[in-house]
Motif scaffolding. Structure first.
Motif, mmCIF file in Angstrom:
data_model
loop_
_atom_site.group_PDB
_atom_site.id
_atom_site.type_symbol
_atom_site.label_atom_id
_atom_site.label_comp_id
_atom_site.label_asym_id
_atom_site.label_seq_id
_atom_site.Cartn_x
_atom_site.Cartn_y
_atom_site.Cartn_z
ATOM 1 N N TYR A 503 0.814 -1.216 0.000
ATOM 2 C CA TYR A 503 0.000 0.000 0.000
ATOM 3 C C TYR A 503 0.848 1.268 0.000
ATOM 4 O O TYR A 503 0.315 2.377 0.032
ATOM 5 N N LEU A 504 2.154 1.080 -0.023
ATOM 6 C CA LEU A 504 3.063 2.217 -0.035
ATOM 7 C C LEU A 504 3.429 2.571 -1.471
ATOM 8 O O LEU A 504 3.301 1.742 -2.378
ATOM 9 N N CYS A 509 10.888 1.747 -0.803
ATOM 10 C CA CYS A 509 11.701 1.010 0.157
ATOM 11 C C CYS A 509 11.915 -0.411 -0.344
ATOM 12 O O CYS A 509 11.262 -0.882 -1.276
ATOM 13 N N SER A 510 12.823 -1.081 0.314
ATOM 14 C CA SER A 510 13.022 -2.516 0.087
ATOM 15 C C SER A 510 12.784 -3.221 1.411
ATOM 16 O O SER A 510 12.884 -2.609 2.474
ATOM 17 N N LEU A 527 1.710 10.426 1.577
ATOM 18 C CA LEU A 527 0.484 9.663 1.829
ATOM 19 C C LEU A 527 -0.655 10.578 2.286
ATOM 20 O O LEU A 527 -1.800 10.428 1.863
ATOM 21 N N CYS A 528 -0.311 11.535 3.150
ATOM 22 C CA CYS A 528 -1.343 12.451 3.665
ATOM 23 C C CYS A 528 -1.882 13.375 2.581
ATOM 24 O O CYS A 528 -2.980 13.924 2.716
ATOM 25 N N ASP A 529 -1.122 13.540 1.527
ATOM 26 C CA ASP A 529 -1.558 14.419 0.442
ATOM 27 C C ASP A 529 -2.648 13.782 -0.408
ATOM 28 O O ASP A 529 -3.284 14.456 -1.220
ATOM 29 N N LEU A 605 2.487 5.391 10.491
ATOM 30 C CA LEU A 605 2.251 4.897 9.138
ATOM 31 C C LEU A 605 0.923 4.152 9.063
ATOM 32 O O LEU A 605 0.122 4.352 8.133
ATOM 33 N N LEU A 606 0.670 3.292 10.037
ATOM 34 C CA LEU A 606 -0.579 2.528 10.049
ATOM 35 C C LEU A 606 -1.790 3.455 10.183
ATOM 36 O O LEU A 606 -2.817 3.250 9.532
ATOM 37 N N ILE A 607 -1.668 4.476 11.041
ATOM 38 C CA ILE A 607 -2.753 5.453 11.186
ATOM 39 C C ILE A 607 -3.039 6.124 9.853
ATOM 40 O O ILE A 607 -4.195 6.254 9.424
ATOM 41 N N THR A 608 -1.975 6.531 9.161
ATOM 42 C CA THR A 608 -2.132 7.227 7.882
ATOM 43 C C THR A 608 -2.810 6.342 6.853
ATOM 44 O O THR A 608 -3.714 6.782 6.128
ATOM 45 N N LEU A 609 -2.392 5.089 6.785
ATOM 46 C CA LEU A 609 -3.009 4.169 5.832
ATOM 47 C C LEU A 609 -4.477 3.910 6.175
ATOM 48 O O LEU A 609 -5.320 3.768 5.288
ATOM 49 N N GLU A 610 -4.764 3.856 7.471
ATOM 50 C CA GLU A 610 -6.165 3.669 7.873
ATOM 51 C C GLU A 610 -7.008 4.888 7.492
ATOM 52 O O GLU A 610 -8.152 4.759 7.061
#
Length: 682
Positions: A503-504, A509-510, A527-529, A605-610
């Motif tokens: 989802y990134l 990244c690797s 992500l926030c954008d 990161l998890l908060i942002t994806l949620e």
């Protein structure tokens, strides 16, 4: 859209009669000396004797009371016109001190001398809002939790105790009751044109305010109470409110021309728009917005009633029904549960702007604060006025009929005035239209959570820059060298990260990269954008956002505590003022932040994806939703415990490691079961 020029008034016939005619039917002439003494003392009995009550329930008979008080208002108005400014100040100024804004009432006196209709309305709007605020301060002398609505405030027992019930009944004839003149509401909601408000009612309210000051002084002397004024609401972080560029003289001149041709404006309301633009030019920013907000509401009401095919809602409602106001116009559904068509006409960016500036609890709520007297008018920020005026200009432009002769003539004149551009209006108006079409909510809980995430990340980003002792000192602590439990934490974090990596953004990244190099401020900004619709978020979404915001708040608190502790302990280390146990605890803390930083980054990161997928919560079954909410609350519990353990009072760094291990296992297992929102997205 229906042409507003065909509408002569927005007052329904009964309301128009009440305001414009009823108080003029009696031609009695009253001697002002029986109403007020030479030194400006109000004779309340000469006023209250004109009140009438219904025989059925002894409630105020507003029709007869307005009719009877009409000549009294005229006498007061003529009395004020007979006074010089100095005479008025000598007789009355001291009685306005209780309002905490004496200058305003002196300004209203000046306005009454010339009775220019638009200025009288402006003065009356400012007077009623200031009076409401002052009455709320008086209420709090003996009551708690001041009523939000003016009608409830005026009907309260507390004010009746201070001023007397008959005095409060007089006030309710003029403001606060939908059965009376209701001047405050019809003005602030944009129903009246300048010519429809008799100046004598403004004069009477000015007079009554002075009389209230006299009664209050008597009450305070008797009770020994001290009147305390509540602080004004202040606007912080004004930069968050800036969506439009600063308006220059040329843009304002074009706006004045648009006022004359736009279908968004009732022709009878044009003077208000012109006065608002003039006020902006003169740096009278509060006056500008006070004049403009009711006109925005009137124009949007015209759109609302046209698009929803309910033209009867254009006029003021009777006391038994609700007015069509911003609150209803911005809702998703109408009273009959049908879909409100206004959002589809205005479109999402304009709706988000209106929700941001008027409704969202963390926004400026500009109309509420202004109309209830909660803002210092003398320091009203230009930045805020600029946004309201700019937004209004875009509506004028959007809802102007480009086929009309007047509109074509306007822009032909603009074109001729420029030799550089064939279409000069693009230079002047297009930047505003572009900003309006790109607007995104700043004050919806989703937007606030995104901001919280980035602010928390900035705090964590400071950790590596903090001064610390060398790594050799840290490794010298018994039990920290080659700590297998710490290594286990990093493995669990890597597993969780691998679950969400799809989802990134690509190539960010690797799998072998450490979390601190993956979950960066830059990644979270990107992500926030991503745009997430904020209009009409259902209850489950709002419930989830509440928990996510609490989690983020706790993470930020942990970060701030860590920063403060590291800075303090380092100073003490260098000064050699730490005891043996404190030194040992300090080194354990330095070891713990090695895993705390990636843990907090991972949670952010998890908060942002949620957040990005938050609307998927509505697709969950009730059972899955409750499980998901329970899981989020368990993460919240972890972060709350983390705040406690990392506090200067506790310093439980070993327990922090154990606590984090359990939390990561729970997060990993929950993600494995694909119960999170991002897992649901697939």
């Amino acid at each position: 859209m229906a042409l507003p020029g065909s509408v002569s008034t927005c007052l329904s016939p009964p309301v128009h009669y009440m305001i414009c005619k009823l108080g003029f039917e009696k031609k009695d002439i009253y001697d002002i000396n029986n109403i007020v003494s030479e030194n400006g003392e109000v004779c309340w009995q000469a006023v209250t004797e004109h009140l009438h009550y219904l025989e059925s329930d002894q409630s105020v008979d507003y029709i007869k009371s307005v009719q009877s008080l009409g000549p009294v208002c005229e006498s007061v108005n003529l009395h004020f016109k007979s006074l010089t400014k100095d005479q008025f100040v000598v007789q009355y100024a001291v009685w306005f001190h209780w309002t905490n804004y004496t200058e305003l009432f002196l300004e209203v006196f000046d306005v009454l001398q010339y009775a220019q209709a638009t200025e009288v309305v402006l003065g009356l709007m400012k007077l009623t809002s200031c009076l409401e605020r002052a009455l709320g301060d008086v209420y709090l002398l003996i009551g708690k939790d001041c009523p939000f609505l003016l009608r409830d405030l005026l009907a309260s027992e507390q004010l009746a105790v201070v001023f007397g019930q008959d005095v409060m009944d007089v006030l309710r004839v003029f403001i606060g009751s939908p059965y009376g003149l209701n001047l405050r509401n019809v003005l602030w909601h944009g129903f009246t044109s300048p010519q429809e408000i008799p100046a004598k009612y403004c004069a009477m309210l000015l007079f009554l305010t002075a009389g209230l000051g006299q009664l209050l002084q008597t009450y305070l002397l008797k009770t020994k109470y001290i009147l305390v004024h509540r602080p004004y609401v202040t606007f912080i972080s004004l930069e968050e409110l800036v969506a439009f560029p600063d308006l220059n003289h040329e843009t304002l001149c074009v706006a004045e021309e648009l006022v004359q041709v736009s279908n968004f404006i009732f022709k009878s309301m044009v003077p208000f728009w012109m006065a608002a633009l003039t006020a902006f030019k003169q740096s009278r920013y509060a006056d500008c917005v006070i004049l403009l907000l009711p006109q925005l509401e009137a124009g949007l009401r015209l759109l609302f009633t046209t698009t929803n095919k309910c033209p009867n809602r254009l006029l003021t409602a009777e006391p038994s029904a609700l007015y069509t106001t911003f609150d209803e116009m911005l809702k998703k559904h109408l009273d009959n549960e049908e879909i409100n068509q206004l959002p589809s006409v205005l479109e999402e960016p304009a709706m988000e702007f209106l929700w941001d500036f008027l409704n969202h609890q963390e926004g400026p709520r500009i109309r509420d604060h202004l109309s209830h007297g909660e803002i210092n008018l003398k320091t009203f920020p230009r930045e805020l006025a600029n946004q309201i005026v700019a937004f209004a200009i875009t509506l004028l432009c959007r809802f102007s009929d480009e086929d009309t002769v007047a509109f074509k003539q306007l822009f032909m004149e603009i074109k001729r005035s420029s030799k550089k551009k064939a279409v000069q209006e693009h230079v002047i108006i297009k930047p505003l239209m572009t900003c309006a079409s790109c607007y995104r909510s700043q004050f919806h809980p989703i937007s606030r959570l995104k901001k919280q995430v980035l602010e928390c990340m900035k705090s964590i980003h400071l950790w590596p820059e903090l001064p610390t002792v060398s790594e050799e000192h840290v490794q010298s602590v018994k039990g920290l060298e080659g700590n297998t439990e710490t290594s286990s934490l990093f493995l669990k974090m890597a597993e969780i990260l691998s679950q969400v990596q799809q989802y990134l953004p690509q190539n960010c990244c690797s799998p072998d990269d450490p979390i601190n190099t993956i979950v960066t401020e830059r990644l979270l900004v990107k992500l926030c954008d991503k745009h997430v619709c904020t209009l009409y978020s259902p209850r489950p979404v709002l419930e989830v956002l509440v928990v996510l915001r609490k989690i983020c708040t706790q993470c930020h608190q942990v970060s701030e505590q860590v920063i403060a502790s590291i800075e303090l302990r380092y100073k003490q280390w260098m000064k050699k003022t730490l005891r043996s146990r404190q030194r040992h605890n300090y080194l354990r803390m330095l070891n713990s932040i090695k895993f705390l930083s990636p843990v907090l980054r991972l949670i952010l990161l998890l908060i942002t994806l949620e957040v990005i997928n938050v609307h998927l919560v509505c697709k969950k079954t009730p059972s899955d939703y409750q499980q998901y909410l329970k899981f989020l609350k368990s993460v919240l519990q972890y972060t709350e415990n983390l705040v406690t353990y990392t506090s200067p009072e506790k310093n439980k760094w070993d327990e922090t490691e154990e606590l984090t291990n359990k939390a990561l296992i729970k997060i990993r297992n929950f993600s494995d079961r694909k119960l999170t929102l991002i897992q649901s997205a697939t």
